[in-house]
Enzyme design. Structure first.
Site, PDB file in Angstrom:
ATOM      1  CG  HIS A   1      -0.409   0.266   2.509  1.00 51.46           C
ATOM      2  ND1 HIS A   1      -0.071  -0.721   3.405  1.00 51.46           N
ATOM      3  CD2 HIS A   1      -0.080   1.434   3.123  1.00 51.46           C
ATOM      4  CE1 HIS A   1       0.413  -0.190   4.504  1.00 51.46           C
ATOM      5  NE2 HIS A   1       0.423   1.120   4.361  1.00 51.46           N
TER       6      HIS A   1
ATOM      7  CG  ASP B   1       0.142  -4.094   2.955  1.00 50.17           C
ATOM      8  OD1 ASP B   1       0.300  -3.453   1.895  1.00 50.17           O
ATOM      9  OD2 ASP B   1       0.050  -3.544   4.067  1.00 50.17           O
TER      10      ASP B   1
ATOM     11  CB  SER C   1       3.045   1.596   6.407  1.00 46.19           C
ATOM     12  OG  SER C   1       1.833   1.570   7.105  1.00 46.19           O
TER      13      SER C   1
END
Length: 326
Positions: free
Chosen positions: A69, A99, A178
């Site tokens: 992402h 992911d 992230s």
């Protein structure tokens, strides 16, 4: 006597705190050099798409691991490491359903991080998160493994899927974390931080047998070919009578069967407990996922389930999961 006890207790607490601090400091010093802040961009229809987060250097020739992402819709960008060094990046491949994504730059002047094995993690174990939250490079937080085998719902091509076997930790995570590293006390990377699920709750994609295979596929082909079964499941411990009947202590409880999926056509139902798939015992999401790569497409898969106390044998024929997630 009470004063002696209080003094001893205070000394013990100080020693414990020092030991904790030394461990976190050691891991942070070892891991931080391998974690970069990245920014990825792409221009489409006159508009610029920007993705920002963190990434972990894992090879000597400049490959970094991050979240899908973070790089979604982009092709190029740059990375900045804790020592200030910078390198340009190209997207190698991304896999929205785990992911995970791989980007590549020139050969850096630092050694790669060492991967660990998330399979060895235990609830309550100390872990350290390193990333670049809110643009603050080299930020370190520490906590414990709060849970294992969690699931994250994701959307791919308008279809809901689930990232399985996720690590839950109470190490504080914020936007920008992230793609960063989750490390054990031996400074080995056991997860890639992937989401902030709520106050005091962080999630990370594990580094395990399945994700290593995903990373290898991204390096080789830029994509991951998967077999699609169509179940959402959660680990479960069998009760005593089921253990005696089946010879297994654990299984996978089916939470949801996606309509029209191979699992649906095979007759799997919510509430079923999957005991074996392909004659192999399954006890967590990874044990099922490792059977569902490209070589399983179109091949009959024997699935033994426990339904309302009775064992049943079903046959599913996995299909290839398309790029849109179906």
């Amino acid at each position: 006597m009470d004063q002696v006890r209080e003094a001893a207790a205070g000394e013990y607490d100080d020693d414990a705190l020092d030991s904790y601090s030394r461990t976190v400091m050691r891991v942070a010093a070892a891991v931080t050099p391998h974690v970069a802040a990245i920014e990825m961009t792409a221009r489409r229809n006159g508009r610029v798409r920007v993705g920002a987060g963190s990434a972990v250097l894992f090879t000597e020739d400049g490959y970094l691991l991050t979240n899908s992402h973070v790089v979604a819709g982009t092709q190029r960008g740059h990375a900045v490491f804790a020592d200030g060094s910078r390198m340009e990046l190209d997207l190698v491949g991304a896999d929205p359903l785990s992911d995970l994504a791989v980007v590549h730059g020139r050969r850096p002047g630092i050694p790669p991080a060492e991967f660990g094995a998330a399979e060895s993690l235990r609830v309550g174990q100390l872990v350290v998160a390193v990333g670049n939250p809110l643009g603050l490079a080299g930020s370190v937080t520490a906590g414990v493994v709060s849970g294992l085998g969690r699931s994250i719902p994701v959307w791919a091509g308008g279809n809901r899927r689930v990232i399985e076997d996720v690590i839950q930790t109470d190490a504080a995570l914020n936007p920008g974390n992230s793609g960063g590293a989750l490390a054990d006390t031996h400074s080995r990377i056991v997860g890639i931080n992937t989401a902030v699920a709520g106050a005091g709750l962080g999630l990370a994609v594990p580094i395990n047998t399945t994700t290593r295979r995903i990373i290898s596929a991204l390096l080789a082909d830029g994509r991951v070919r998967r077999a699609y079964l169509g179940v959402v499941s959660t680990p479960i411990r069998l009760n005593a009578s089921a253990v005696i009947r089946t010879g297994q202590r654990e299984g996978l409880r089916v939470v949801e069967v996606l309509a029209g999926s191979p699992a649906d056509r095979a007759g799997l139902q919510p509430g079923d407990i999957i005991l074996t798939a392909g004659s192999r015992a399954v006890s967590n999401a990874e044990s099922l996922q490792r059977l569902l790569f490209a070589d399983a497409v179109g091949q009959p898969l024997q699935v033994r389930v426990l339904r309302r106390g009775e064992e049943m044998n079903l046959v599913a024929v996995p299909e290839e999961m398309q790029a849109n997630g179906q």
